[in-house]
Design an enzyme around this catalytic site. Sequence first.
Site, PDB file in Angstrom:
ATOM      1  N   LYS A  45       0.828  -1.183   0.000  1.00  0.00           N
ATOM      2  CA  LYS A  45       0.000   0.000   0.000  1.00  0.00           C
ATOM      3  C   LYS A  45       0.871   1.244   0.000  1.00  0.00           C
ATOM      4  CE  LYS A  45      -3.033  -2.627   2.974  1.00  0.00           C
ATOM      5  NZ  LYS A  45      -3.320  -2.902   4.392  1.00  0.00           N
ATOM      6  N   GLU A  61       7.497   2.595  -6.154  1.00  0.00           N
ATOM      7  CA  GLU A  61       7.669   2.031  -4.809  1.00  0.00           C
ATOM      8  C   GLU A  61       7.884   3.160  -3.804  1.00  0.00           C
ATOM      9  OE1 GLU A  61       7.257  -0.125  -2.673  1.00  0.00           O
ATOM     10  OE2 GLU A  61       8.717  -1.753  -2.841  1.00  0.00           O
ATOM     11  N   ASP A  62       7.498   2.935  -2.563  1.00  0.00           N
ATOM     12  CA  ASP A  62       7.697   3.970  -1.544  1.00  0.00           C
ATOM     13  C   ASP A  62       9.151   4.047  -1.094  1.00  0.00           C
ATOM     14  OD1 ASP A  62       7.568   1.481  -0.320  1.00  0.00           O
ATOM     15  OD2 ASP A  62       6.189   2.066   1.260  1.00  0.00           O
ATOM     16  N   ASP A 111      14.701  -0.645   0.906  1.00  0.00           N
ATOM     17  CA  ASP A 111      15.469  -0.808   2.140  1.00  0.00           C
ATOM     18  C   ASP A 111      16.506  -1.915   1.896  1.00  0.00           C
ATOM     19  OD1 ASP A 111      16.227  -0.712   4.777  1.00  0.00           O
ATOM     20  OD2 ASP A 111      14.488  -1.755   5.553  1.00  0.00           O
ATOM     21  N   PHE A 147      13.975   4.212  10.968  1.00  0.00           N
ATOM     22  CA  PHE A 147      12.604   3.782  10.704  1.00  0.00           C
ATOM     23  C   PHE A 147      11.783   5.030  10.379  1.00  0.00           C
ATOM     24  CE2 PHE A 147       8.334   2.553  12.461  1.00  0.00           C
ATOM     25  CZ  PHE A 147       7.992   1.777  11.358  1.00  0.00           C
ATOM     26  N   ARG A 162      -0.118   6.345   7.081  1.00  0.00           N
ATOM     27  CA  ARG A 162       0.210   6.372   5.649  1.00  0.00           C
ATOM     28  C   ARG A 162      -0.299   7.663   5.006  1.00  0.00           C
ATOM     29  NH1 ARG A 162       1.753   1.160   3.911  1.00  0.00           N
ATOM     30  NH2 ARG A 162       0.798  -0.571   5.017  1.00  0.00           N
TER      31      ARG A 162
HETATM   32  P1  IMP Z   1      12.874  -4.137   1.402  1.00  0.00           P
HETATM   33  O1  IMP Z   1      12.434  -5.436   0.804  1.00  0.00           O
HETATM   34  O2  IMP Z   1      13.679  -4.336   2.645  1.00  0.00           O
HETATM   35  O3  IMP Z   1      13.578  -3.245   0.409  1.00  0.00           O
HETATM   36  O4  IMP Z   1      11.590  -3.420   1.943  1.00  0.00           O
HETATM   37  C1  IMP Z   1      10.729  -2.697   1.169  1.00  0.00           C
HETATM   38  C2  IMP Z   1       9.444  -2.466   1.938  1.00  0.00           C
HETATM   39  O5  IMP Z   1       9.634  -2.456   3.352  1.00  0.00           O
HETATM   40  C3  IMP Z   1       8.874  -1.108   1.604  1.00  0.00           C
HETATM   41  O6  IMP Z   1       8.056  -1.166   0.476  1.00  0.00           O
HETATM   42  C4  IMP Z   1       8.125  -0.756   2.863  1.00  0.00           C
HETATM   43  O7  IMP Z   1       6.816  -1.274   2.810  1.00  0.00           O
HETATM   44  C5  IMP Z   1       8.882  -1.436   3.968  1.00  0.00           C
HETATM   45  N1  IMP Z   1       9.803  -0.502   4.653  1.00  0.00           N
HETATM   46  C6  IMP Z   1      11.136  -0.395   4.504  1.00  0.00           C
HETATM   47  N2  IMP Z   1      11.652   0.566   5.289  1.00  0.00           N
HETATM   48  C7  IMP Z   1      10.603   1.108   5.958  1.00  0.00           C
HETATM   49  C8  IMP Z   1      10.491   2.190   6.909  1.00  0.00           C
HETATM   50  O8  IMP Z   1      11.458   2.857   7.309  1.00  0.00           O
HETATM   51  N3  IMP Z   1       9.226   2.448   7.357  1.00  0.00           N
HETATM   52  C9  IMP Z   1       8.134   1.748   6.944  1.00  0.00           C
HETATM   53  N4  IMP Z   1       8.197   0.753   6.046  1.00  0.00           N
HETATM   54  C10 IMP Z   1       9.423   0.433   5.561  1.00  0.00           C
END
Ligand code: IMP
Length: 181
Positions: free
Chosen positions: A41, A97-98, A101, A150, A163
Amino acid sequence: MDIVERVLITEEEIQTRVRELGQAISQDYGDKPIALICILKGGLMFLCDLAKHITSPVTYDFMSVSSYGDATQSSGVVRITKDLEESIEGKHVIIVEDIIDTGLTLSYLLNNLRSRNPASLRICTLLNKPSNRKVEIPVDYVGFEVPNAFLVGYGLDFRQLYRNIPYIFIPKPKYYQDEID
Ligand code: IMP
């Protein structure tokens, strides 16, 4: 709001940068139709604002993958919980994508979407947290590089909340400390 420790990116900064990204994408694609794929989302707010600034013809479709659950650490488990409604074969696709990470989510998605034979496949992320990367990801459009903290707001949730907040903030540790201990 009491939960806000510090505002990292203001609403105005986000809007200015999102406009720039939309303009860059429009220049790159010209009259070519773009299939924007929003990762739910978290990518929803970004998609809505970004799409307003793209002058190329766009369609959008949505995908949902499991990543964090309600915790603040990546589980590494990626699973499609909602798939696209339309085929992307032969289309110019941009994943919206938001935040990237660890990169685990996008690494999985890239492989999955590549196998559907799009004409091209690019990534547009509002936020990039390069210090926490576990797999290399080729990112084409980045809004902001952010520190390994975070973050909440503008699509990013904390226990599914906040959100809708139009800026990005660092929450006070007392709100989420229990979950990462
Ligand atoms: P990744 O697979 O670790 O790159 O994570 C990607 C997803 O993790 C993002 O689309 C977010 O939904 C969530 N995410 C990563 N970092 C944060 C954060 O700092 N706050 C909230 N959600 C996060």
